[in-house]
Design an enzyme around this catalytic site. Structure first.
Site, mmCIF file in Angstrom:
data_model
loop_
_atom_site.group_PDB
_atom_site.id
_atom_site.type_symbol
_atom_site.label_atom_id
_atom_site.label_comp_id
_atom_site.label_asym_id
_atom_site.label_seq_id
_atom_site.Cartn_x
_atom_site.Cartn_y
_atom_site.Cartn_z
ATOM 1 N N LYS A 53 68.360 -27.636 65.978
ATOM 2 C CA LYS A 53 68.145 -28.870 65.210
ATOM 3 C C LYS A 53 67.748 -30.015 66.144
ATOM 4 C CE LYS A 53 73.131 -29.714 65.497
ATOM 5 N NZ LYS A 53 74.432 -29.487 64.813
ATOM 6 N N TYR A 270 66.811 -59.470 82.187
ATOM 7 C CA TYR A 270 67.130 -60.397 81.093
ATOM 8 C C TYR A 270 68.514 -61.007 81.253
ATOM 9 C CZ TYR A 270 63.065 -58.744 78.479
ATOM 10 O OH TYR A 270 61.790 -58.449 78.080
#
Ligand SMILES: *Cc1c(COP(=O)(O)O)cnc(C)c1O
Length: 382
Positions: A53, A270
């Site tokens: 999956k 940042y």
């Protein structure tokens, strides 16, 4: 005339085998196949399936299924219909189970591709039986019992009624799923095995399946007839309390796109959350949170988090992980390793999936399944 312009000289240094992407994911399909064989050998006489999956846990469903099929795997588990249709195209003769079960309205497509929903409710059972009437045969499916997850599956107390109604379909598997198979001492494992065994008794002759990767390693050996590992196939550690018995199947490198020298006191990234405590050399690599490297791997002074290996030396992430970039403090990296164009290791021999996950305060499953779509991908042993 043999005169090479400076531009041509620069270009001639470029290695044509080097990807243009700034991230390179190398997937070792021989390791994947070896992991499957190892799990099969640890599971006694039980068949070893494979959970593929989420795009083969981020490593590529197609490549993973081809390698596993070649190794002898005949049973695959996926989450949903689209993954299952992909799986059917890749493995025309395999048994393919859909963990979501039967989503309303999906029965015709599931039946058309000979897919087996993992049915966990009477409503699904009824719809699957009705689809069987339409196509003129009893349709195959797994019957899923919920022995503790409280997520998907019939309650074990409904086993007798589920077995009675399942006569309108063709059950090919009875299954349940562990809550804490990574914790071998958790008494819940023993209780789940007992509850599953009792529910399964209502389905004589139908194969049973309980074990995910960690379940294969439980001391109770709850292998039943089929084990269904995912994570361990891809190199994740199914025994987190002990050394990883599996081979790593993924390596991740990123390329340095810029290098700069900063004086003590300068900040990086940042909000300036990291401030250089000394004159520092900073390398910027071309991979960030949009490439699946969690922002939670962000480091600040006194709060180290992510690391990369630069020329054999671990170098810490500095400043906030941004969308496309991570900055590394390469002050202590060996001469020449931290240059524009060089590659650093984010995942590999030194830093495994579990370590990267721990440094990012997540789990290896999440690291793998979020591996970015912008990476160049190279498959070894294909
Ligand atoms: C994902 C999943 C697995 C595989 O689990 P791993 O821990 O990755 O081995 C097995 N069974 C079910 C029901 C699952 O959802």
């Amino acid at each position: 005339m043999g005169i090479i312009s400076p531009a041509e000289r620069l270009l001639s240094r470029a290695d044509p085998s080097e990807p243009v992407e700034t991230g390179l994911l190398t997937i070792d399909l021989a390791a994947l196949a070896a992991n499957w064989r190892k799990l099969a050998s640890l599971s006694g006489g039980a068949e070893c399936g494979a959970v593929v999956k989420a795009d083969g846990y981020g490593l590529g469903q197609g490549a993973a299924m081809r390698a596993l099929s070649a190794a002898g795997c005949k049973t695959f588990f996926v989450a949903n219909l689209l993954e299952a249709e992909t799986a059917r195209a890749l493995a025309p003769d395999a048994a393919i189970y859909v963990l979501d079960g039967l989503v309303p309205g999906c029965a015709p497509r599931l039946a058309a591709a000979r897919l087996r929903p993992c049915i966990g409710s009477f409503a699904e059972l009824e719809e699957w039986a009705a689809a069987g009437v339409t196509v003129g045969r009893r349709l195959e499916a797994a019957i899923h019992f919920d022995t503790g997850m409280n997520r998907l599956g019939f309650a074990p107390r409904d086993a007798a009624e589920a077995a009675a109604r399942a006569r309108e379909i063709a059950p090919t598997l009875v299954m349940s799923h562990f809550v804490s198979s990574q914790l071998p001492d958790d008494p819940l494992n023993v209780r789940q095995i007992a509850d599953f065994s009792a529910a399964r008794a209502h389905f004589p002759g139908v194969p049973g399946s309980m074990a995910n990767s960690s379940g294969v390693f439980l001391p109770q050996r709850p292998h039943f007839d089929l084990v269904r590992p995912g994570y361990a196939l891809y190199g994740g550690n199914p025994t987190p309390h002990a050394e990883n018995p599996m081979q790593a199947a993924a390596r991740l490198g990123a390329r340095i796109v810029a290098v700069r020298d900063l004086p003590a006191g300068a900040t990086v990234g940042y909000d300036g959350i990291w401030k250089a405590p000394r004159p520092s050399r900073i390398a910027t690599i071309g991979a960030g949170y949009a490439d699946g490297l969690p922002i939670s791997a962000t480091a600040a002074p006194g709060k180290p988090a992510g690391e990369a290996v630069v020329g054999g030396v671990r170098c810490p992430f500095v400043g906030r992980v941004s969308m496309d970039y991570i900055m590394l403090d390469v002050t202590d990296a060996p001469e020449g390793a931290a240059e524009r164009g060089e590659w650093v290791e984010l995942l590999g021999e030194t830093i495994g999936v579990e370590e990267l996950a721990a440094r990012a305060k997540t789990i290896g499953y999440e690291v793998l399944t979020r591996l970015g779509r912008r990476y160049a991908r190279r498959y070894l042993g294909a």
